[in-house]
Design a protein around this motif. Structure first.
Motif, mmCIF file in Angstrom:
data_model
loop_
_atom_site.group_PDB
_atom_site.id
_atom_site.type_symbol
_atom_site.label_atom_id
_atom_site.label_comp_id
_atom_site.label_asym_id
_atom_site.label_seq_id
_atom_site.Cartn_x
_atom_site.Cartn_y
_atom_site.Cartn_z
ATOM 1 N N ALA A 17 0.842 -62.317 50.555
ATOM 2 C CA ALA A 17 0.323 -62.753 49.258
ATOM 3 C C ALA A 17 0.673 -64.215 49.024
ATOM 4 C CB ALA A 17 0.923 -61.895 48.154
ATOM 5 N N GLY A 18 -0.128 -64.856 48.191
ATOM 6 C CA GLY A 18 0.205 -66.199 47.742
ATOM 7 C C GLY A 18 -0.311 -67.311 48.624
ATOM 8 N N LEU A 19 -1.115 -66.974 49.646
ATOM 9 C CA LEU A 19 -1.684 -68.002 50.529
ATOM 10 C C LEU A 19 -2.922 -68.595 49.865
ATOM 11 C CD1 LEU A 19 -1.499 -69.077 53.610
ATOM 12 C CD2 LEU A 19 -3.357 -67.448 54.019
ATOM 13 N N LEU A 20 -2.963 -69.900 49.742
ATOM 14 C CA LEU A 20 -4.178 -70.553 49.228
ATOM 15 C C LEU A 20 -5.293 -70.346 50.244
ATOM 16 C CD1 LEU A 20 -2.661 -73.871 47.862
ATOM 17 C CD2 LEU A 20 -3.952 -72.193 46.511
ATOM 18 N N LEU A 21 -6.406 -69.787 49.823
ATOM 19 C CA LEU A 21 -7.491 -69.516 50.772
ATOM 20 C C LEU A 21 -8.815 -69.558 50.040
ATOM 21 C CD1 LEU A 21 -7.824 -68.487 53.837
ATOM 22 C CD2 LEU A 21 -8.252 -66.262 52.800
ATOM 23 N N ASP A 22 -9.741 -70.333 50.587
ATOM 24 C CA ASP A 22 -11.094 -70.217 50.049
ATOM 25 C C ASP A 22 -12.101 -70.244 51.186
ATOM 26 O OD1 ASP A 22 -11.698 -72.881 50.678
ATOM 27 O OD2 ASP A 22 -11.090 -73.575 48.692
ATOM 28 N N GLY A 23 -13.353 -70.082 50.831
ATOM 29 C CA GLY A 23 -14.416 -69.965 51.824
ATOM 30 C C GLY A 23 -14.444 -71.122 52.804
ATOM 31 N N SER A 24 -14.058 -72.312 52.349
ATOM 32 C CA SER A 24 -14.176 -73.476 53.236
ATOM 33 C C SER A 24 -13.215 -73.395 54.416
ATOM 34 C CB SER A 24 -13.947 -74.768 52.453
ATOM 35 O OG SER A 24 -12.594 -74.844 52.054
ATOM 36 N N LYS A 72 -6.094 -67.420 45.689
ATOM 37 C CA LYS A 72 -4.903 -67.074 46.474
ATOM 38 C C LYS A 72 -4.972 -65.632 46.952
ATOM 39 C CE LYS A 72 -1.615 -68.572 43.589
ATOM 40 N NZ LYS A 72 -0.262 -68.924 43.089
ATOM 41 N N THR A 73 -4.421 -65.398 48.124
ATOM 42 C CA THR A 73 -4.397 -64.030 48.646
ATOM 43 C C THR A 73 -3.421 -63.185 47.824
ATOM 44 O OG1 THR A 73 -2.644 -64.599 50.193
ATOM 45 C CG2 THR A 73 -4.906 -64.805 50.991
ATOM 46 N N THR A 74 -3.697 -61.876 47.796
ATOM 47 C CA THR A 74 -2.876 -60.967 46.980
ATOM 48 C C THR A 74 -2.044 -60.011 47.823
ATOM 49 O OG1 THR A 74 -4.609 -59.292 46.937
ATOM 50 C CG2 THR A 74 -4.642 -60.933 45.166
ATOM 51 N N GLY A 75 -2.212 -60.057 49.153
ATOM 52 C CA GLY A 75 -1.554 -59.078 50.021
ATOM 53 C C GLY A 75 -2.460 -57.895 50.316
ATOM 54 N N ALA A 76 -3.559 -57.774 49.591
ATOM 55 C CA ALA A 76 -4.531 -56.709 49.831
ATOM 56 C C ALA A 76 -5.457 -57.117 50.989
ATOM 57 C CB ALA A 76 -5.336 -56.454 48.561
#
Lengths: 364, 364, 364, 364
Positions: free
Chosen positions: A32-39, A75-79
């Motif tokens: 969780a908590g990783l900044l992530l987007d489509g780009s 941000k990722t949630t761990g899911a």
């Protein structure tokens, strides 16, 4: 059955056929908590994308990644992260003729023999298109690795018999993406490109060798004795279609070396013990040593060629001939680079999790 | 952690250190009703055993297999088969000197960096002795395969730069065990043997290449896309200590072939479709084609050499020199043959189970 | 991490959050040649769907299944089956108020403590909506089981303290779907329905017990000693949100029985040995006996209630009160029936594959 | 097949039959640097040991643990720990008569139907003796947990219908081992003991309920959605022979509670949010909350009774009667306590590793 999942703790499951509605991947185990987007994902998909240059298949696909779960407000949630890439620009008509005639060097025959029923359009599940899911997941793995200062970069070192000169890592970083063959030696790159055009004009194809460096990997990664870092990398890379060989460090060259040549003496570097040369390719006893991880894969020539080849008609069960038309890369290595990087990155993240180097949450 | 298990349905777990009380293996998933006794296992252990000829380590071990469970009145019951091989003729005194000085090319350094605490006697867990468990399990796998008419045989094809001539499968079957190097080309075998003696006399060691054939494997074995037969074999073989490369079929040679050379045309053979040549090494799209499975491994030269080498003293954290004494094979390929065969046999049985080819009970 | 996959050979991976774009599942390991279309899945999703009667949440969702891969011209190919259900009629506004105040009895608090960052809209990943993927996969599993004459049916046996009378299997088959509480005893069903309305009017909720029968399961399914059929069923059922207990056969009642009462004598039935009573619930030593598999789950009362409850404000880290508004089922058991059936069906298919009862291809 | 391994990262594989040479376990994934010697294991084995009091089977076994690998100079190395317990005092003669007559309530029938061939001596693999390996591994797990201040303790809360009073955790800790039934309520313990003697004198047996507390478990342990802490515990406990039900927290009682009764309000305790009551049993959404983990198992009455029972002669395939002689516990709960504790401890260590709470090395 059920061989479509890779990894233990950082685990991806890919799905989809070349000419179905979409291909995709579910990534399970992302902290969780990783900044992530489509780009982040698009950037890597674009490196794998068909139609990116005149040496690849002219199938032009946008290959747009849609993130369907696991990311909330950037941000990722761990899911689990579900990513889908829709199939567009699909033309199955060319494949009607190949329905009953398995293409030599392809998986058509073995899928037929194993399952008794298959999607014959565009190679179905065995299409290189399946690797879109791997690359999307690899992009996430690379983003995680970047938090630990780890970088995975690949380049073509041989193509159609033309060998690139060995260059420094800075040159690989700087030059590889500057030419369509992804070769860090710019002179060899020109020759390789010509070789690809020549193969295409002869209705043929050429193979090559890709090298992947993993830089900044800390010592201690890898789980002996069966889940050695080298063993997991070998599995990951050999699972890519068209790959027929994998080597680590000196690899097959080590077979003709003496022990006194092959052993890497150990020195003290920045207060820590470190092998001074790297014939071991950064792995000893299946565990990373702190040196860069170096591996190479042998990529066979594209099996889809327009030369006439012998095959069988499975419906009439008699021998026949085929010429494969349609849109194909005359050489796979340039586009396999991001796929190979992805497999290595996936292994590294998984093994770092198995060793407790990465926790549930990347923040805090 | 927990990397000591191999396989999904036919699953082995090895344990034990070189200088501990014993090494062993637990085999889980063996079908019931298989005739099995100690001699099936002993026969293979004897091929792996140290001291079997004058080109191997003089450490003389009986390596006697004790079956502790899973077999009742000469037949397997479906319960886990526990096999133990006691360690005898152990001499740890030579290793006292190596306690703080990791041997170049060995796993000493990386085990230290990973675990912070290790059994330094005789390589501990990273010793080649660990493979006794693999070979014992491989013997069981081979027994199962023999029920399906499948045979796995390996031989040395290159050693210290000397290449064996290609020979027919009958010669591999007939000649390999006739010479201590396990080379089917009897002339090359003589040269290889001399090469090993020369390396030893120079306080050095040599590497080589081993090839493994799997004959009689039915079409349809292997689970795409990640658990391809080729991928699982690559993992299994790369997990053996000293293996630095794996290739299937034409392998690295395919990188310099044209598609028209590398593709295996398909014909009808005994009423069934079959590739007529075998550059693919019997695997297409990760699934067996009905052709023999052919794989090769690159084996590095033995890292234990008595030449002086640079290393560090981990206690005083300063650079130093070592000469490794003790008893070591100057060349690993001859004794790695049964280990490599075992890994391939284990993969085949596991994948056959995953495909539903083998059931819970071999009888009835 | 990576706990979103269930099963070994027949393996599902679910993904998706309650208020994200979609939820879904990837089913890996389905044999080829199975007739499958959207209606097979829709039928089961409709049983799980919110808004199906006046005792469930009024969130009205179509829950339309889209099959994205693994099915070609109406038949499965052996490739992974990806199914997506888009989220519609989503209203996150009610959840803004709950952002920092974890709801008692919910997973809000523990997700926050584990991941440090979460999708607070509609329960996110821990929402009951996640079970749509389980039910879609369960529909596929049931279709496979039907090829072997196996049927999995569940019904509510207790709700809000009201116990249904024991009825014959024909009545369960015939009556369960006739009333909104899914109780085979029609008289009890009326009382249960009234109980649910009463609970709702009191701003409260009620729990209950669901029983699941698996009929036609052949003897010999289950992998001792850890992957017992009972153990895998227990895991599958306990992994459903709101389930706090699982029992097999006589279950907790067996704790007060004498051995002479609890043991099922064995007789000969149709030429085969079979326990005559079924306190064991169809499983002995973790292996199916040929009797129906009987299991029951305890379902806690819905935690979302509009009564005032004590909680904490995580942002200000002080104690506070909440009343949960929004749309919620006042009792979970009726809608959990298809979910519980799905988990049992998934375990059965997986274990049948592990035992070699089901092969790669269902045809031929 | 291959169901004899439990856990993902902290993984145990048990082996051995009741009347074979030995039983044992291989523990894979134990961190390096843990102080461990035979006495840690012996202490727990002695609690499981037959013949420890006059209410257990009189089969007197020393059950001496031999550590064969993974421990060097008193500390673990990170390598697999192999532990063997030799079978002594074995008397198979009594079982000759039972060879073809499966004992009701036992696994004899289902092993026969599954495998077609079995070790009929003393229950073979399905004997309670198999749990010696679980307890040995559980001892190692408990040692690891103690490093994190976590304690797992079980006690008998019901036996033969006699219910113990609820007592404080200090009393469970202090009283349980003081009486042979392992009941923390000393008055109930006396009645339970009498009940066991009565059952034995009637040639019968009695069941009961065991409760297991895990104290000190930090919040955040457990991997949703399928590998929930509750789901893994349910699997682990249900995999123990004779266990027919598992519940967490209020368990089956929660089925008759209202939401307002069952929900645990959240308060601030030592600056952290914590549920104030514990109907959830310390687990919400499959993740630990910081409260004690509470679970209970239903244990059926011992199936081996000397009363006459109906069974079949499998050889002649006709119905017959048996009386089981030999040495058996008239009640299982007292001796199942250390086994149940072990399974819970194994799950906790595994899940802590999966969440990155425990690293490769416990030192440093």
């Amino acid at each position: 059955m059920s061989g479509n999942t890779f990894g233990e703790l950082f685990r991806i499951t890919t799905w989809g056929e070349s000419h179905g509605p979409a291909v995709g991947v579910v990534i399970d185990g992302c902290p969780a908590g990783l900044l992530l987007d489509g780009s982040d994902i698009q950037k890597e998909l674009d490196r794998r994308r068909p139609g990116q240059s005149d040496i690849t298949t002219p199938r032009k696909e946008e290959d747009r990644a849609e993130i369907l779960s696991g990311v909330f407000s950037g941000k990722t949630t761990g899911a689990p992260i579900s990513i889908m890439v829709k199939n567009k620009n699909v033309d199955s008509s060319k494949y009607e003729a190949l329905r009953n005639t398995p293409r030599p060097g392809h998986a058509d025959l073995t899928y037929e023999l194993k399952y008794g029923y298959r999607d014959w359009r565009g190679g179905g599940r065995s299409s290189a298109r399946e690797t879109a899911g791997r690359v999307a997941a690899g992009a996430v793995a690379k983003k995680i690795l970047s938090h630990f200062g780890i970088e995975v970069i690949g380049h073509v070192v041989e193509l159609g018999g033309i060998r690139a000169k060995a260059v420094e890592i800075e040159n690989i970083r700087g030059n590889t993406e500057k030419n369509p063959v992804r070769c860090a030696d710019q002179y060899a790159a020109v020759e390789m490109e010509a070789m690809i055009h020549a193969a295409r004009s002869e209705s043929d194809s050429v193979g090559g060798i890709v090298e992947i460096f993993s830089i900044g990997v800390p010592a201690g990664i890898g789980e002996p004795v069966f889940d050695k870092l080298s063993a997991e990398i070998a599995k990951g890379l050999m699972s890519i279609g068209a790959v027929k060989g994998v080597e680590i460090g000196a690899g097959f060259r080590s077979a003709i070396m003496k022990g006194s040549q092959n052993n890497d003496p150990i020195i003290i570097c920045d207060g820590k013990p470190l092998p001074v040369t790297n014939n071991a390719g950064g792995i000893l006893g299946g565990i990373s040593s702190g040196q860069p991880i170096v591996c190479r894969i042998a990529v066979k020539p594209t099996p889809s060629i327009s030369k006439e080849q012998g095959t069988v008609d499975l419906y009439e069960m008699k021998e026949t001939k085929i010429k494969i038309t349609g849109r194909h890369d005359p050489s796979i290595p340039p586009r396999i680079v991001p796929v190979a990087e992805s497999m290595v990155a996936l292994v590294l993240v998984d093994q770092m999790m198995r060793g407790g180097f990465i926790k549930t949450s990347i923040i805090g």
